[in-house]
Scaffold this motif. Structure first.
Motif, mmCIF file in Angstrom:
data_model
loop_
_atom_site.group_PDB
_atom_site.id
_atom_site.type_symbol
_atom_site.label_atom_id
_atom_site.label_comp_id
_atom_site.label_asym_id
_atom_site.label_seq_id
_atom_site.Cartn_x
_atom_site.Cartn_y
_atom_site.Cartn_z
ATOM 1 N N GLU A 201 9.448 -1.296 -0.655
ATOM 2 C CA GLU A 201 8.907 -0.442 0.459
ATOM 3 C C GLU A 201 8.153 -1.180 1.299
ATOM 4 O OE1 GLU A 201 9.776 2.301 1.812
ATOM 5 O OE2 GLU A 201 10.257 3.804 0.182
ATOM 6 N N ALA A 204 5.153 -4.276 0.125
ATOM 7 C CA ALA A 204 5.436 -4.722 -1.249
ATOM 8 C C ALA A 204 5.498 -6.132 -1.397
ATOM 9 C CB ALA A 204 6.698 -4.120 -1.737
ATOM 10 N N GLY A 219 6.975 0.822 -4.658
ATOM 11 C CA GLY A 219 6.174 1.617 -3.302
ATOM 12 C C GLY A 219 5.629 0.542 -2.579
ATOM 13 N N ALA A 220 5.247 1.349 -1.399
ATOM 14 C CA ALA A 220 4.484 0.802 -0.400
ATOM 15 C C ALA A 220 3.032 -0.035 -0.889
ATOM 16 C CB ALA A 220 4.082 1.431 0.774
ATOM 17 N N GLY A 221 2.798 -1.320 -0.478
ATOM 18 C CA GLY A 221 1.715 -2.166 -0.791
ATOM 19 C C GLY A 221 1.567 -2.453 -2.475
ATOM 20 N N SER A 222 2.769 -2.452 -3.137
ATOM 21 C CA SER A 222 2.687 -2.692 -4.476
ATOM 22 C C SER A 222 2.727 -4.154 -4.853
ATOM 23 C CB SER A 222 3.505 -1.779 -5.324
ATOM 24 O OG SER A 222 2.887 -0.683 -5.648
ATOM 25 N N PRO A 236 2.994 3.695 -5.058
ATOM 26 C CA PRO A 236 2.001 2.717 -3.990
ATOM 27 C C PRO A 236 1.005 2.085 -4.560
ATOM 28 C CG PRO A 236 1.557 5.205 -3.651
ATOM 29 C CD PRO A 236 2.723 4.919 -4.631
ATOM 30 N N ARG A 237 0.549 0.664 -4.341
ATOM 31 C CA ARG A 237 -0.583 0.041 -4.402
ATOM 32 C C ARG A 237 -0.754 -0.374 -5.729
ATOM 33 N NH1 ARG A 237 -3.839 -0.650 0.057
ATOM 34 N NH2 ARG A 237 -4.536 -2.551 -1.447
ATOM 35 N N GLY A 251 1.100 5.450 -9.331
ATOM 36 C CA GLY A 251 0.465 4.785 -7.917
ATOM 37 C C GLY A 251 -0.855 4.547 -8.375
ATOM 38 N N TYR A 252 -1.310 3.304 -7.643
ATOM 39 C CA TYR A 252 -2.883 2.670 -7.715
ATOM 40 C C TYR A 252 -3.095 2.133 -8.891
ATOM 41 C CZ TYR A 252 -2.989 4.994 -3.126
ATOM 42 O OH TYR A 252 -2.728 5.454 -1.902
ATOM 43 N N ARG A 371 -8.303 -0.512 -3.691
ATOM 44 C CA ARG A 371 -6.989 -0.290 -3.085
ATOM 45 C C ARG A 371 -6.970 0.261 -1.638
ATOM 46 N NH1 ARG A 371 -6.017 -2.954 -6.968
ATOM 47 N NH2 ARG A 371 -4.337 -2.570 -8.553
#
Length: 394
Positions: A201, A204, A219-222, A236-237, A251-252, A371
């Motif tokens: 995403e 990434a 996921g986004a930003g991972s 994500p993240r 996530g996170y 994050r």
């Protein structure tokens, strides 16, 4: 007035949903790529108005619907159980349908305008829908195995235009099954799509020395920082390094160092210290049982690693036995072997001591902005209520 969609969480004191019961709604857990509520919302083409739960009085999430106590719901409405992973993209509701069932078990109730739903029941005309009835947290691994490949294929089909892979990457299989929109990919990354698609995403970041084996979702930003990642969902993240297999990262979460994690469910804001390793197979190759307060749960599964609750942390070199459950907010360290069940907010692996409420909130306040998630008054209140719920009477 349009039809309202509600998600009904399992009743409280169901230890099969440890370590997430009382911490976050079951509807917010991932079954394959989407969260359970997202699967229902997409299949019915309706937003979720609220999650019905008697296990959580308040829950503050970035993009989640409100949580309210279980009670009568006025139609027109659909009340769907959170503990069901819909496996179709759309449900074509037939005229006269009053319930949705899966293998004969009721998973949703349709309430016409002018009527009220008061409690789960098995009355009325039923329509079968495909999917997985989930018995507990460990069944999210069955959902991963059953649904991830299809989820990734659906994302490939919906992708449209996609970024070209940079020079220096290697694809084993069909390169069209790698979707990387707005991702950063260093030279030396290997994509293996022979068993499934790989989805990256936006935002990434995949570093040199990483092998991503599909089906796999980042996921986004991972950030994926190296080693072999296969058949997993990384929310994500997250930051993930080391060998990872058949694991859901909600996530996170942070695992920036070496260590094997397999067949595990990793909660939000978890931090795994360097060398943290899960066992996902007994030496006897037998089915795994979960030892939780008041129950021994026969999962029927041979492969289960660890189920780790939100905001839990492990020290460097932590070894987690097959089927270990780590409660939310626990800080796992010490020379003793980690028990099969670590109580929420435990201070030490086998200690009866608890992290203080203020200490827990102070760490969360430091961690979440790392994050880019502001630690708001709503977050503080929600986490304080979680702490009190999970430590009451312990």
């Amino acid at each position: 007035m349009g039809t309202a969609l509600y998600l009904l969480d399992p009743p409280p004191h169901t230890m099969a949903w440890a370590p997430f019961e009382g911490v976050r709604p079951i509807a917010e857990l991932r079954a394959g790529v989407p969260r359970l509520r997202e699967r229902w919302s997409a299949a019915l083409d309706l937003p979720v108005r609220a999650i019905l739960s008697d296990a959580i009085s308040e829950f503050h999430e970035l993009d989640g619907p409100p949580v309210q106590p279980v009670g009568p719901i006025a139609g027109p409405a659909i009340i769907a159980t959170s503990a069901f992973a819909v496996s179709v993209r759309a449900i074509d509701l037939q005229p006269g349908t009053q319930r949705l069932t899966s293998a004969g078990q009721t998973v949703a109730w349709l309430v016409p305008g002018g009527e009220r739903w008061t409690a789960p029941h098995d009355r009325g005309a039923a329509q079968e829908v495909p999917g997985l009835v989930l018995a507990g947290t460990y069944d999210l691994l069955r959902a991963l195995e059953s649904l991830l490949a299809g989820d990734c294929d659906a994302l490939v089909a919906a992708a449209g235009t996609r970024d070209a892979l940079p020079a220096g990457t290697l694809v084993l299989g069909d390169g069209a099954r790698v979707i990387a929109r707005g991702a950063t990919i260093e030279p030396g990354v290997v994509f293996d799509t022979r068993q499934g698609a790989v989805i990256l995403e936006p935002g990434a970041d995949v570093r040199h020395g990483t092998r991503l084996e599909g089906p796999c979702y980042v996921g986004a930003g991972s950030r994926v920082l190296g080693d072999s990642i296969r058949t997993s969902v990384i929310g994500p993240r997250c930051s993930v390094r080391g060998e990872v297999s058949s694991t859901v990262w909600l996530g996170y979460a942070n695992k920036s160092h070496y260590g094997f994690v397999g067949h595990s469910i990793i909660g939000h804001w978890v931090n795994l210290g360097a060398g943290t390793t899960t066992s996902n197979l007994k030496n006897t190759y037998g089915a795994v049982r979960l030892d939780v307060p008041g129950a021994r749960i026969d999962t029927g599964r041979i492969n289960i690693g660890s189920l780790i609750g939100d905001h839990a942390k492990t020290a460097i070199g932590t070894l987690l036995g097959t089927g270990t459950v780590v409660g939310a907010g626990a800080n796992v360290f010490g020379s003793d072997a980690v028990p099969k069940y670590v109580f929420p907010f435990a201070w030490g692996s086998a200690s009866a001591e608890r992290v203080s409420e203020e200490g827990f909130l102070r760490v969360a306040e430091r961690v979440m902005p790392r994050r880019d998630v502001p630690f708001t008054a709503d977050h503080r209140r929600s986490l304080a209520l979680t702490y009190r719920r999970m430590t009451d009477g312990q």
